[in-house]
Design a protein around this motif. Structure first.
Motif, PDB file in Angstrom:
ATOM      1  N   VAL A   1      -8.394  -1.636  -2.489  1.00 27.46           N
ATOM      2  CA  VAL A   1      -9.029  -0.562  -1.718  1.00 27.46           C
ATOM      3  C   VAL A   1      -8.429   0.784  -2.075  1.00 27.46           C
ATOM      4  O   VAL A   1      -7.208   0.921  -2.176  1.00 27.46           O
ATOM      5  CB  VAL A   1      -8.860  -0.772  -0.193  1.00 27.46           C
ATOM      6  N   VAL A   2      -9.297   1.776  -2.248  1.00 32.29           N
ATOM      7  CA  VAL A   2      -8.896   3.180  -2.235  1.00 32.29           C
ATOM      8  C   VAL A   2      -9.600   3.759  -1.013  1.00 32.29           C
ATOM      9  O   VAL A   2     -10.816   3.966  -1.027  1.00 32.29           O
ATOM     10  CB  VAL A   2      -9.304   3.911  -3.534  1.00 32.29           C
ATOM     11  N   GLN A   3      -8.876   3.965   0.049  1.00 30.08           N
ATOM     12  CA  GLN A   3      -9.484   4.302   1.338  1.00 30.08           C
ATOM     13  C   GLN A   3     -10.387   5.543   1.258  1.00 30.08           C
ATOM     14  O   GLN A   3     -10.114   6.446   0.470  1.00 30.08           O
ATOM     15  CB  GLN A   3      -8.376   4.517   2.373  1.00 30.08           C
TER      16      GLN A   3
ATOM     17  N   PHE B   1       0.804  -1.218   0.000  1.00 32.33           N
ATOM     18  CA  PHE B   1       0.000   0.000   0.000  1.00 32.33           C
ATOM     19  C   PHE B   1       0.837   1.268   0.000  1.00 32.33           C
ATOM     20  O   PHE B   1       1.991   1.278   0.440  1.00 32.33           O
ATOM     21  CB  PHE B   1      -0.948   0.008   1.203  1.00 32.33           C
ATOM     22  N   THR B   2       0.212   2.343  -0.478  1.00 28.96           N
ATOM     23  CA  THR B   2       0.789   3.685  -0.360  1.00 28.96           C
ATOM     24  C   THR B   2       0.327   4.286   0.966  1.00 28.96           C
ATOM     25  O   THR B   2      -0.760   3.980   1.456  1.00 28.96           O
ATOM     26  CB  THR B   2       0.337   4.580  -1.511  1.00 28.96           C
TER      27      THR B   2
ATOM     28  N   ILE C   1      -3.780   3.497  -0.681  1.00 26.14           N
ATOM     29  CA  ILE C   1      -4.274   2.621  -1.753  1.00 26.14           C
ATOM     30  C   ILE C   1      -3.711   1.238  -1.459  1.00 26.14           C
ATOM     31  O   ILE C   1      -2.493   1.089  -1.295  1.00 26.14           O
ATOM     32  CB  ILE C   1      -3.804   3.116  -3.130  1.00 26.14           C
ATOM     33  N   ASP C   2      -4.576   0.211  -1.380  1.00 25.48           N
ATOM     34  CA  ASP C   2      -4.131  -1.099  -0.902  1.00 25.48           C
ATOM     35  C   ASP C   2      -4.446  -2.244  -1.860  1.00 25.48           C
ATOM     36  O   ASP C   2      -5.514  -2.259  -2.500  1.00 25.48           O
ATOM     37  CB  ASP C   2      -4.861  -1.482   0.397  1.00 25.48           C
TER      38      ASP C   2
ATOM     39  N   ARG D   1     -15.546   1.870  -2.672  1.00 26.63           N
ATOM     40  CA  ARG D   1     -14.089   2.028  -2.684  1.00 26.63           C
ATOM     41  C   ARG D   1     -13.339   0.730  -2.395  1.00 26.63           C
ATOM     42  O   ARG D   1     -12.113   0.752  -2.239  1.00 26.63           O
ATOM     43  CB  ARG D   1     -13.680   3.102  -1.668  1.00 26.63           C
ATOM     44  N   ILE D   2     -14.045  -0.374  -2.287  1.00 30.88           N
ATOM     45  CA  ILE D   2     -13.395  -1.642  -1.983  1.00 30.88           C
ATOM     46  C   ILE D   2     -13.957  -2.742  -2.880  1.00 30.88           C
ATOM     47  O   ILE D   2     -15.166  -2.791  -3.145  1.00 30.88           O
ATOM     48  CB  ILE D   2     -13.553  -2.004  -0.492  1.00 30.88           C
ATOM     49  N   PHE D   3     -13.072  -3.589  -3.369  1.00 34.49           N
ATOM     50  CA  PHE D   3     -13.445  -4.708  -4.230  1.00 34.49           C
ATOM     51  C   PHE D   3     -12.774  -5.957  -3.674  1.00 34.49           C
ATOM     52  O   PHE D   3     -11.549  -6.023  -3.582  1.00 34.49           O
ATOM     53  CB  PHE D   3     -12.981  -4.445  -5.659  1.00 34.49           C
TER      54      PHE D   3
END
Length: 246
Positions: free
Chosen positions: A148-150, A117-118, A130-131, A157-159
């Motif tokens: 995930v894009v928090q 992640f960033t 971003i995970d 924002r989550i798949f």
């Protein structure tokens, strides 16, 4: 008399010089490893800290690089379970992150989490996190993969998906632009830029917006959800990693 004093001074100066050269130069600062053309620093914590909370070790038997790749572990040491986390010395941001992972997620304890992640220490835009994560979050239905894009609390924002893996080697990619964030995962070690990689595709997903780059670093961790004691240790190897700035 003057000659003797001068000679003594010269001998003293020479002795000091020789001694100074013999004293080793101590390297200060956090331990670092080089991998994927980046410099990675170790996270250490002697008290429970986030995520988890967990204890974190950055010693040579916990995190290392060899001919196989970059190793992260979860192990018991002196009666405590220790997680591992590393982060780039370099600031990153918009661009393409591609990495290949060798790990048997089917054998993970239900509390083991592997994260890629960033992260920006500034809290704006949810730390610009971003995970890609491998986790079961304590559930007994097996480890899944999630993009995930928090914040993850927003279902848009989550798949999350359950991968049907062919072996323990997978390739993953995050493409982060000012407009969106795209994720993809593949069986085996592949180059996602090649057309033939499509035959190895596991899943892909795009989120239609993205955080600004801020001052993010890339982080990788292997940790225990809720700090729970696992049934067994965990070991993960990144066989490759690359970052291509946009």
């Amino acid at each position: 008399m003057k000659t003797s004093v001068v000679l003594l001074a010269l001998v003293s100066l020479l002795s000091c010089t020789l001694y100074a050269e013999a004293v080793p130069v101590l390297k200060t600062g956090p331990r670092e490893l080089e991998f994927g053309n980046l410099h990675w620093r170790m996270k250490t914590s002697l008290t429970p800290t986030a995520p988890g909370p967990n204890y974190f070790r950055g010693t040579e038997d916990a995190v290392w690089v060899d001919d196989w790749g970059l190793h992260l572990t979860i192990n018991e040491h002196q009666g405590k379970w220790w997680a591992t986390e590393i982060f780039t010395r370099e600031r990153v941001g918009y661009g393409t992150y591609t990495f290949t992972v060798e790990t048997d997620i089917a054998q993970y304890d239900a509390h083991v989490v592997a994260g890629f992640f960033t992260w920006d220490t500034a809290p704006e835009e949810y730390n610009r996190e971003i995970d890609i994560e491998f986790a079961a979050w304590g559930e007994r239905d097996g480890t899944k993969v999630q993009y995930v894009v928090q914040p993850y609390t927003d279902p848009a924002r989550i798949f999350v998906f359950k991968p049907e893996l062919n072996g323990n080697l997978t390739t993953h990619r995050i493409v982060w632009t000012k407009d969106d964030v795209s994720f993809s995962s593949y069986h085996g070690k592949v180059d996602p830029d090649l057309k033939e990689s499509e035959a190895m595709l596991i899943e892909r997903w795009t989120h239609p917006s993205s955080p600004t780059p801020g001052r993010v670093r890339f982080r990788i961790n292997l940790w225990l959800f809720q700090g729970a004691v696992p049934a067994r240790p965990a070991h993960m190897v990144l066989t490759s990693f690359s970052f291509v700035p946009l």
